[in-house]
Design a protein around this motif. Sequence first.
Motif, short mmCIF file in Angstrom:
data_model
loop_
_atom_site.label_atom_id
_atom_site.label_comp_id
_atom_site.label_asym_id
_atom_site.label_seq_id
_atom_site.Cartn_x
_atom_site.Cartn_y
_atom_site.Cartn_z
N GLU A 9 0.88 -1.10 -0.01
CA GLU A 9 0.02 0.18 0.02
C GLU A 9 0.99 1.14 0.24
OE1 GLU A 9 -0.45 -2.46 2.12
OE2 GLU A 9 -2.36 -3.37 1.60
N LYS A 13 1.28 3.79 -3.01
CA LYS A 13 0.76 5.55 -2.63
C LYS A 13 2.21 6.12 -3.17
CE LYS A 13 1.25 7.25 1.41
NZ LYS A 13 1.10 7.33 2.77
N HIS A 224 6.30 13.06 0.09
CA HIS A 224 6.50 11.80 0.26
C HIS A 224 7.97 11.17 0.56
CE1 HIS A 224 2.29 10.46 -0.37
NE2 HIS A 224 2.13 11.45 -1.17
#
Length: 331
Positions: A9, A13, A224
Amino acid sequence: MNQDLTSPETEEKLKKATSWIPALREEIGRVIVGQHYLVDRLLVGLLANGHVLLEGVPGLAKTLSIRTLASATNAEFKRIQFTPDLLPADIIGTLIYSPKEESFHTRKGPIFANLILADEINRAPAKVQSALLEAMQERQVTLGDETYPLPEPFLVLATENPIDQEGTYPLPEAQVDRFMLKLKVGYPGKTDEREILDRMASTAPKLDVNAVTSLEAICNARQHVNEVYTDPKIRDYIVDLVLASREPAQFKLDIGQYIQFGASPRATISLTLAAKAWALMQGRAYVIPQDIKDIGMDVLRHRVIPSYEAEAEEMTSEDLVGAIFDAVPVP
């Protein structure tokens, strides 16, 4: 390794946040032939929020690369040509007095843009270099009593002349240290040179660039970068590399007499952030030792200063950094 931070996941992302990178590379490639090394490091600078110092002979598409990058990301681009008579106000702006209104008005300088090309930065005296580098460090400019934040993202690409040319002012090590990366750009190969000829040998070469991503997407991807996982062993490896530049004897390296100054703590931070950005560009949510090796030379080459003995034996900072990478055990 922490499974949560490298879960499918999380990877999905992060890949979604950087999905614009392949399209951006392709769009830049429509104008710039080759120069993948330069373009990728510019992207590292954008993602890791670090400035880039560039060394290379004229005519290697340095200006065209950053202008193309600006057009493809909808960023504002400004080029500042550094000359011996340049003043700090020519970069950061100044206050203009209006007799009619009996008040001062702010005139912002070219520093207020997303991508700045500081061309031949070492042509200008130290006062001007300091004005630019202070803006780079603080990400803000003070004019009169007002402080103005610089736009986000904000990236300075500074080009530097070889030191032995007349009319240059060498950048002090403390100022050079503020650049996350220092790149050395060489000549293109035969195939690339031929393509440059075919594409650009025109009185009006086609340089149309489409915007394929936005500044918001870049700023989002930058957030990120902080989520990219760095294993404690990788962190120790980064610290060991920097320590080896200061105390090489600890790592059984007999190059102490060839190093005048080792890398600063800023190098440790820059190497970590650059490696995270590089891992993200490869589509990974975690850093591996090869990421450190891929980006390490660009982070360290301007921070490991050779001594007079090294210069006498024609040893460069690249030789010293290479020896450090060979000596420090890889986790």
